[in-house]
Design a protein around this motif. Sequence first.
Motif, PDB file in Angstrom:
ATOM      1  N   TRP A   2       0.791  -1.006   0.070  1.00 53.64           N
ATOM      2  CA  TRP A   2       0.132   0.009  -0.114  1.00 53.64           C
ATOM      3  C   TRP A   2       0.649   1.264  -0.018  1.00 53.64           C
ATOM      4  O   TRP A   2       0.790   2.100  -0.683  1.00 53.64           O
ATOM      5  N   PRO A   3       1.921   1.351   0.890  1.00 49.21           N
ATOM      6  CA  PRO A   3       2.618   2.854   0.796  1.00 49.21           C
ATOM      7  C   PRO A   3       3.471   2.788  -0.519  1.00 49.21           C
ATOM      8  O   PRO A   3       3.595   3.936  -0.819  1.00 49.21           O
ATOM      9  N   VAL A   4       3.959   1.533  -0.964  1.00 49.25           N
ATOM     10  CA  VAL A   4       4.676   1.799  -2.141  1.00 49.25           C
ATOM     11  C   VAL A   4       3.827   2.142  -3.331  1.00 49.25           C
ATOM     12  O   VAL A   4       4.120   3.081  -4.082  1.00 49.25           O
ATOM     13  N   TRP A   5       2.515   1.544  -3.469  1.00 42.51           N
ATOM     14  CA  TRP A   5       1.510   1.950  -4.490  1.00 42.51           C
ATOM     15  C   TRP A   5       1.282   3.582  -4.297  1.00 42.51           C
ATOM     16  O   TRP A   5       1.075   4.198  -5.445  1.00 42.51           O
ATOM     17  N   MET A   6       0.954   3.769  -3.200  1.00 40.32           N
ATOM     18  CA  MET A   6       0.556   5.293  -2.794  1.00 40.32           C
ATOM     19  C   MET A   6       1.697   6.232  -3.370  1.00 40.32           C
ATOM     20  O   MET A   6       1.716   7.249  -3.953  1.00 40.32           O
ATOM     21  N   TYR A   7       3.076   5.635  -2.971  1.00 37.73           N
ATOM     22  CA  TYR A   7       4.091   6.736  -3.489  1.00 37.73           C
ATOM     23  C   TYR A   7       4.338   6.678  -5.046  1.00 37.73           C
ATOM     24  O   TYR A   7       4.316   7.953  -5.443  1.00 37.73           O
ATOM     25  N   VAL A   8       4.071   5.770  -5.568  1.00 45.11           N
ATOM     26  CA  VAL A   8       4.317   5.493  -6.964  1.00 45.11           C
ATOM     27  C   VAL A   8       3.250   6.453  -7.667  1.00 45.11           C
ATOM     28  O   VAL A   8       3.463   7.370  -8.507  1.00 45.11           O
ATOM     29  N   SER A   9       1.804   6.552  -6.976  1.00 48.26           N
ATOM     30  CA  SER A   9       0.642   7.350  -7.494  1.00 48.26           C
ATOM     31  C   SER A   9       1.078   8.624  -7.360  1.00 48.26           C
ATOM     32  O   SER A   9       0.882   9.548  -8.040  1.00 48.26           O
ATOM     33  N   VAL A  10       1.444   8.965  -5.997  1.00 42.99           N
ATOM     34  CA  VAL A  10       1.650  10.597  -5.857  1.00 42.99           C
ATOM     35  C   VAL A  10       2.919  11.140  -6.528  1.00 42.99           C
ATOM     36  O   VAL A  10       3.021  12.255  -6.808  1.00 42.99           O
ATOM     37  N   SER A  11       3.847  10.271  -6.407  1.00 44.98           N
ATOM     38  CA  SER A  11       5.018  10.716  -7.197  1.00 44.98           C
ATOM     39  C   SER A  11       5.051  10.977  -8.779  1.00 44.98           C
ATOM     40  O   SER A  11       5.561  11.765  -9.503  1.00 44.98           O
ATOM     41  N   GLY A  12       3.963  10.035  -9.331  1.00 49.72           N
ATOM     42  CA  GLY A  12       3.504  10.296 -10.767  1.00 49.72           C
ATOM     43  C   GLY A  12       2.848  11.580 -10.901  1.00 49.72           C
ATOM     44  O   GLY A  12       3.208  12.254 -11.903  1.00 49.72           O
ATOM     45  N   VAL A  13       2.373  12.116  -9.919  1.00 52.45           N
ATOM     46  CA  VAL A  13       1.675  13.505 -10.162  1.00 52.45           C
ATOM     47  C   VAL A  13       2.782  14.616 -10.186  1.00 52.45           C
ATOM     48  O   VAL A  13       2.731  15.383 -10.615  1.00 52.45           O
ATOM     49  N   LEU A  14       3.741  14.283  -8.934  1.00 49.38           N
ATOM     50  CA  LEU A  14       4.668  15.294  -9.042  1.00 49.38           C
ATOM     51  C   LEU A  14       5.633  15.419 -10.024  1.00 49.38           C
ATOM     52  O   LEU A  14       6.034  16.302 -10.591  1.00 49.38           O
ATOM     53  N   VAL A  15       5.989  14.116 -10.658  1.00 47.26           N
ATOM     54  CA  VAL A  15       6.632  14.065 -11.945  1.00 47.26           C
ATOM     55  C   VAL A  15       6.029  15.049 -13.001  1.00 47.26           C
ATOM     56  O   VAL A  15       6.666  15.668 -13.621  1.00 47.26           O
ATOM     57  N   TYR A  16       4.756  14.745 -13.052  1.00 47.50           N
ATOM     58  CA  TYR A  16       4.055  15.439 -14.052  1.00 47.50           C
ATOM     59  C   TYR A  16       4.330  17.013 -13.895  1.00 47.50           C
ATOM     60  O   TYR A  16       4.336  17.915 -14.895  1.00 47.50           O
ATOM     61  N   PHE A  17       3.833  17.559 -12.538  1.00 45.29           N
ATOM     62  CA  PHE A  17       3.987  18.991 -12.442  1.00 45.29           C
ATOM     63  C   PHE A  17       5.187  19.485 -12.570  1.00 45.29           C
ATOM     64  O   PHE A  17       5.689  20.474 -13.323  1.00 45.29           O
ATOM     65  N   MET A  18       6.457  18.684 -12.280  1.00 45.93           N
ATOM     66  CA  MET A  18       7.827  19.229 -12.247  1.00 45.93           C
ATOM     67  C   MET A  18       8.252  19.481 -13.853  1.00 45.93           C
ATOM     68  O   MET A  18       8.781  20.222 -14.257  1.00 45.93           O
ATOM     69  N   LEU A  19       7.499  18.393 -14.583  1.00 46.50           N
ATOM     70  CA  LEU A  19       7.997  18.233 -15.884  1.00 46.50           C
ATOM     71  C   LEU A  19       7.072  19.278 -16.952  1.00 46.50           C
ATOM     72  O   LEU A  19       7.904  19.873 -17.594  1.00 46.50           O
ATOM     73  N   TYR A  20       5.953  19.535 -16.586  1.00 48.30           N
ATOM     74  CA  TYR A  20       5.219  20.060 -17.421  1.00 48.30           C
ATOM     75  C   TYR A  20       4.663  21.599 -17.105  1.00 48.30           C
ATOM     76  O   TYR A  20       4.093  22.623 -17.816  1.00 48.30           O
ATOM     77  N   HIS A  21       4.933  21.755 -15.769  1.00 45.69           N
ATOM     78  CA  HIS A  21       4.426  23.229 -14.907  1.00 45.69           C
ATOM     79  C   HIS A  21       5.548  23.919 -14.213  1.00 45.69           C
ATOM     80  O   HIS A  21       5.844  25.116 -14.603  1.00 45.69           O
ATOM     81  N   TRP A  22       5.919  23.302 -13.096  1.00 45.91           N
ATOM     82  CA  TRP A  22       6.718  24.166 -12.170  1.00 45.91           C
ATOM     83  C   TRP A  22       8.109  24.603 -12.819  1.00 45.91           C
ATOM     84  O   TRP A  22       8.387  25.513 -12.357  1.00 45.91           O
ATOM     85  N   PHE A  23       8.680  23.668 -13.621  1.00 46.89           N
ATOM     86  CA  PHE A  23      10.096  24.069 -13.874  1.00 46.89           C
ATOM     87  C   PHE A  23      10.334  24.456 -15.263  1.00 46.89           C
ATOM     88  O   PHE A  23      11.331  23.957 -16.065  1.00 46.89           O
ATOM     89  N   ARG A  24       9.341  24.816 -16.008  1.00 44.04           N
ATOM     90  CA  ARG A  24       9.463  25.187 -17.606  1.00 44.04           C
ATOM     91  C   ARG A  24      10.361  26.428 -17.559  1.00 44.04           C
ATOM     92  O   ARG A  24      10.186  27.031 -16.738  1.00 44.04           O
ATOM     93  N   PRO A  25      11.137  26.531 -18.688  1.00 46.17           N
ATOM     94  CA  PRO A  25      11.989  27.803 -18.763  1.00 46.17           C
ATOM     95  C   PRO A  25      11.219  29.024 -18.924  1.00 46.17           C
ATOM     96  O   PRO A  25      10.151  28.930 -19.600  1.00 46.17           O
ATOM     97  N   GLY A  26      11.651  29.947 -18.439  1.00 48.40           N
ATOM     98  CA  GLY A  26      10.930  31.339 -19.036  1.00 48.40           C
ATOM     99  C   GLY A  26      10.336  31.713 -17.848  1.00 48.40           C
ATOM    100  O   GLY A  26       9.599  32.674 -17.545  1.00 48.40           O
TER     101      GLY A  26
END
Length: 142
Positions: A118-142
Amino acid sequence: MIELTSMPAINASLNALTASLLLVGGILIRLGRKEAHRRVMISAFLTSTVFLACYLYYHFHAKITRFPRSDWAYWLYLSILLPHTLLAMIVLPFIFAAFYHAFRGQFETHKKIVRWVWPVWMYVSVSGVLVYFMLYHWFRPG
């Protein structure tokens, strides 16, 4: 038809929904609501299954997306992405095992597996959301 450019947001939404369902499922079993827990966990599994299908479709059809920076943010991104990816590959057979034992009524074995799945599955789910935001929103250049 869904635009390919929409797929990362859809995938992140499916991960967020899975995490929410896992949280609710964990609460329900602690409250002794076994039937509700069962339904919610099946929903989490189905949501994860749809995510996996969408993820594979996207990555078979889209170009490789590279992280847009090479500073400290890149290393933060990798520190989340690498365990996310590794754990996502490892946890799947154990999720199947947890469901197998639950459906067979072997709840003691189910509980032993779920204690760490359960905690591993939860980590994978939450970190997937974090990866998305880091890649597409938070750290975009400009």
